[in-house]
Design an enzyme around this catalytic site. Sequence first.
Site, short mmCIF file in Angstrom:
data_model
loop_
_atom_site.label_atom_id
_atom_site.label_comp_id
_atom_site.label_asym_id
_atom_site.label_seq_id
_atom_site.Cartn_x
_atom_site.Cartn_y
_atom_site.Cartn_z
N CYS A 114 0.81 -1.23 0.00
CA CYS A 114 0.00 0.00 0.00
C CYS A 114 0.84 1.27 0.00
O CYS A 114 0.32 2.36 -0.24
CB CYS A 114 -0.95 0.02 1.19
N HIS A 254 -3.26 7.44 2.51
CA HIS A 254 -3.64 6.13 1.96
C HIS A 254 -5.01 5.77 2.52
O HIS A 254 -5.26 5.90 3.72
CB HIS A 254 -2.59 5.09 2.35
N ASN A 284 -9.97 0.02 0.10
CA ASN A 284 -8.50 0.08 0.05
C ASN A 284 -8.02 -0.50 -1.28
O ASN A 284 -8.13 -1.71 -1.51
CB ASN A 284 -7.93 -0.73 1.24
C1 LIG Z 1 -9.82 -5.50 10.03
C2 LIG Z 1 -10.37 -4.52 11.06
C3 LIG Z 1 -11.45 -3.64 10.44
C4 LIG Z 1 -11.00 -5.32 12.19
O1 LIG Z 1 -11.51 -4.42 13.14
P1 LIG Z 1 -11.24 -4.67 14.69
O2 LIG Z 1 -11.99 -3.64 15.42
O3 LIG Z 1 -9.74 -4.73 14.86
O4 LIG Z 1 -11.89 -6.05 14.91
P2 LIG Z 1 -11.22 -7.38 15.49
O5 LIG Z 1 -10.23 -7.92 14.51
O6 LIG Z 1 -10.76 -7.08 16.87
O7 LIG Z 1 -12.48 -8.29 15.52
C5 LIG Z 1 -13.56 -8.02 16.35
C6 LIG Z 1 -14.64 -9.03 16.04
O8 LIG Z 1 -15.24 -8.68 14.78
C7 LIG Z 1 -15.29 -9.84 13.96
N1 LIG Z 1 -15.21 -9.43 12.57
C8 LIG Z 1 -14.13 -9.31 11.78
N2 LIG Z 1 -14.52 -8.94 10.56
C9 LIG Z 1 -15.85 -8.81 10.58
C10 LIG Z 1 -16.82 -8.46 9.62
N3 LIG Z 1 -16.49 -8.12 8.36
N4 LIG Z 1 -18.11 -8.42 10.00
C11 LIG Z 1 -18.49 -8.73 11.26
N5 LIG Z 1 -17.61 -9.09 12.20
C12 LIG Z 1 -16.31 -9.12 11.86
C13 LIG Z 1 -14.11 -10.68 14.41
O9 LIG Z 1 -14.28 -12.02 14.03
C14 LIG Z 1 -14.13 -10.46 15.89
O10 LIG Z 1 -15.09 -11.30 16.43
P3 LIG Z 1 -14.80 -12.04 17.82
O11 LIG Z 1 -14.62 -10.94 18.82
O12 LIG Z 1 -16.05 -12.85 18.00
O13 LIG Z 1 -13.57 -12.85 17.60
C15 LIG Z 1 -9.25 -3.64 11.64
O14 LIG Z 1 -8.39 -4.41 12.43
C16 LIG Z 1 -8.46 -2.95 10.60
O15 LIG Z 1 -8.99 -2.14 9.85
N6 LIG Z 1 -7.13 -3.18 10.55
C17 LIG Z 1 -6.30 -2.56 9.55
C18 LIG Z 1 -6.52 -3.23 8.25
C19 LIG Z 1 -5.91 -2.47 7.10
O16 LIG Z 1 -6.23 -1.33 6.94
N7 LIG Z 1 -5.05 -3.12 6.32
C20 LIG Z 1 -4.42 -2.57 5.23
C21 LIG Z 1 -3.37 -1.62 5.70
S1 LIG Z 1 -2.52 -0.90 4.41
#
Ligand SMILES: CC(C)(COP(=O)(O)OP(=O)(O)OC[C@H]1O[C@@H](n2cnc3c(N)ncnc32)[C@H](O)[C@@H]1OP(=O)(O)O)[C@@H](O)C(=O)NCCC(=O)NCCS
Length: 328
Positions: A114, A254, A284
């Site tokens: 990215c 980004h 993204n």
């Molecule tokens: C992926 C992301 C949105 C997840 O959000 P989060 O608040 O960290 O959520 P978590 O990973 O802690 O998961 C929380 C819960 O939501 C659930 N969950 C994950 N994706 C889900 C979705 N699409 N819909 C519903 N629930 C979801 C998980 O399974 C977890 O459930 P659990 O508590 O029963 O295990 C977040 O971590 C993120 O944006 N990270 C950066 C990703 C990114 O930008 N990558 C590219 C960078 S260049």
Amino acid sequence: MSEAIYISGTGSYLPEKILTNQDIAKTVDTSNEWIVERTGIESRHIASEAETTSYMGFMAARAALADANLTSADVDMVILATMAPDMICPSTACIVQKLLGCRPIPAMDVGAACSGFMYILELARNFLLGSKNYKNILIIGSEKLSAMVDWEDRSTCVLFGDGAGAVIVSKGDHNGILDVFIGADGSGANLLTIPAGGSARPASEGTIKARNHYIKMDGREVFRNAIKYMGESINIILKRNDLTVDDVALVIPHQANMRIINMVAERANINRDRLFCNLNRRANTSAASIPIALNEAISSGKIKAGDLILLVAFGAGMTWGASIIKWK
Ligand SMILES: CC(C)(COP(=O)(O)OP(=O)(O)OC[C@H]1O[C@@H](n2cnc3c(N)ncnc32)[C@H](O)[C@@H]1OP(=O)(O)O)[C@@H](O)C(=O)NCCC(=O)NCCS
């Protein structure tokens, strides 16, 4: 040698097909509310079979050349950033060079996920500054991420979209690209990967069964590091150019996650009205996200002559970078 390097043209390409959060909720256990609240994403563009990374890059490049009033004959080098190349070999840049009908000029891919656009901007700038052999370098971020995400993994499939953005970086009389800063820390290489399909884990029945040809991500750690390194990149580039955030007219981060963007902006004291975001409709698009956003910011009249623009990125690797551009 005191020469000026500037952006002489921009272009972008987005596939026609739009996939909404509601569409995704029909196939995996998620909801529009969850995706909007955690990411800010509402919909994303998804490429058809014919819309390959090279094709989208070619279309964005054509638009950028037209914007710069140049033709493919004027291009002296093609550098393309992607994490979704058409294939491992040859480079997607070579395929774009052929599609454009360029002279036999150098063409290469760069892998910085990215942050790819910040890397190719810095490469183009230095090729132009350091050599009399190049005048116009075509840089492209193009990503068909829909082919790389696991559509059964709700934690990643909601985050990404397809598209391409291209920029012509030229030698000329405008001092446009004032500075670029890029960095990396390979100790975080495991946080976002496509584990199989390379030489370490070639494709096999086992890798396919384990779905190891798709993006795997530690979302929380990526989130934490994105805030840290985007913040640091902003501080470094402003400080080494004797600027403060108040000197900047528009920040183009980004487009990964609205919560990341908001936290970075809050820590750097960047006002909401000086942030350009199209994440809600683009998701993204990795290396394509900044050049697509830049092109949209220009065409929507958000950038005026003389404005200072700050670009900032973070990606797998881990990689990061920032740039200060004085708009022509
Ligand atoms: C992926 C992301 C949105 C997840 O959000 P989060 O608040 O960290 O959520 P978590 O990973 O802690 O998961 C929380 C819960 O939501 C659930 N969950 C994950 N994706 C889900 C979705 N699409 N819909 C519903 N629930 C979801 C998980 O399974 C977890 O459930 P659990 O508590 O029963 O295990 C977040 O971590 C993120 O944006 N990270 C950066 C990703 C990114 O930008 N990558 C590219 C960078 S260049």
